[in-house]
Design a protein around this motif. Sequence first.
Motif, PDB file in Angstrom:
ATOM      1  N   ASP A 129     -13.113   2.198  -3.912  1.00  0.00           N
ATOM      2  CA  ASP A 129     -11.686   2.017  -4.200  1.00  0.00           C
ATOM      3  C   ASP A 129     -10.853   2.128  -2.928  1.00  0.00           C
ATOM      4  N   ARG A 177       0.808  -1.224   0.000  1.00  0.00           N
ATOM      5  CA  ARG A 177       0.000   0.000   0.000  1.00  0.00           C
ATOM      6  C   ARG A 177       0.841   1.275   0.000  1.00  0.00           C
ATOM      7  N   ARG A 215     -10.775 -10.135  -6.981  1.00  0.00           N
ATOM      8  CA  ARG A 215      -9.570  -9.977  -7.792  1.00  0.00           C
ATOM      9  C   ARG A 215      -8.656 -11.202  -7.645  1.00  0.00           C
ATOM     10  N   ASN A 230      -0.479  -4.320  -8.612  1.00  0.00           N
ATOM     11  CA  ASN A 230      -0.559  -5.758  -8.322  1.00  0.00           C
ATOM     12  C   ASN A 230       0.816  -6.412  -8.234  1.00  0.00           C
ATOM     13  N   ARG A 255     -11.237  -7.429  -3.010  1.00  0.00           N
ATOM     14  CA  ARG A 255      -9.913  -8.054  -3.083  1.00  0.00           C
ATOM     15  C   ARG A 255     -10.040  -9.558  -3.318  1.00  0.00           C
ATOM     16  N   TYR A 303     -11.277  -0.962  -0.909  1.00  0.00           N
ATOM     17  CA  TYR A 303     -10.476  -2.044  -1.505  1.00  0.00           C
ATOM     18  C   TYR A 303      -9.097  -2.156  -0.846  1.00  0.00           C
ATOM     19  N   TYR A 304      -8.523  -1.004  -0.443  1.00  0.00           N
ATOM     20  CA  TYR A 304      -7.168  -1.026   0.132  1.00  0.00           C
ATOM     21  C   TYR A 304      -7.141  -1.609   1.541  1.00  0.00           C
ATOM     22  N   THR A 337      -6.012   3.456  -8.298  1.00  0.00           N
ATOM     23  CA  THR A 337      -5.518   2.389  -9.173  1.00  0.00           C
ATOM     24  C   THR A 337      -5.307   1.125  -8.340  1.00  0.00           C
ATOM     25  N   LYS A 338      -5.107   0.014  -9.007  1.00  0.00           N
ATOM     26  CA  LYS A 338      -4.932  -1.269  -8.300  1.00  0.00           C
ATOM     27  C   LYS A 338      -3.604  -1.887  -8.728  1.00  0.00           C
TER      28      LYS A 338
END
Length: 299
Positions: free
Chosen positions: A226, A33, A159, A68, A156, A229-230, A65-66
């Motif tokens: 979003d 993160r 994904r 990865n 998450r 999501y973190y 943004t994600k």
Amino acid sequence: MITILGPTASGKTPVAARLAAEIGGEIISADSRQVYRRMDIGTGKDLEDYGSVPYHLIDICEPGTKYNLFEYQQDFYDVYQQIQSRGAVPILCGGTGLYIEAVLKGYHLSPVPQNQTLRDSLEGKSLDELSQMLTDLKSKTGSNMHNTTDVDSCQRAIRAIEIETYNLEHPTPRRELPPVDSIIIGIDIDRELRREKITRRLKARLDHGMVEEVRALLDEGIPAEDLIYYGLEYKFLTEYLTGQLSYDEMFQRLEIAIHQFAKRQMTWFRGMERRGFKIHWISATLPMEEKIAQILSLY
């Protein structure tokens, strides 16, 4: 390379920074993160700890943004080679065990596109249902790529399922990055001391602008989902700021979630040992000089 790992609140960053200053090192962050800009307090960047020591893979992406594992592995290797070319010592430091293991072992990964049909089919399922689906997929692929650190929110988990499904269905050629030889140092902190430090640190971060940090991210137009999501701080503070939780509920749930996260980190590191990694554990309570002396004797 030297790798310094440990659970949240173990004090690994000051150790890495002091070591780097002593031996002419540069730090490569292994935190999933801290790559995001303007997400400073909640991710515990503590950039003042670095002093004049160069650091990498922090503040490289925009929130929303994600980022990865595939991107991290590529970025790590590019930075690693640059540091070596300068004659400096790369020091990998962080608590994201998956990122650490991926670069040390040289995981063979491929970029995974979004699968909207799969996402639509998973919409509405509970976190427990998604976690079970992920477990079933991993049993088919024999994958170590995800643990429960990755499934603390439905987004998450979806994904993670998307990645495992893609890898099961598309055994495509992938860019192969070599394993990296590293001495691995673990900062060992007693469970009760860790819990005490986590609670004290959480209160301090809330007193020093963490709520305002998340509010600013929402105000600049980053969707609440979003930030959720973190996970952890961004999940619970967003739920508080959008009226889903009271302040006390937010604090209570976040505190419990961070304790659980630290426990999962330790479970991952113990798993790394079972998978053949030698981790040299040193006590978090030792004076800094003694920690550095122990690391240098191993180095």
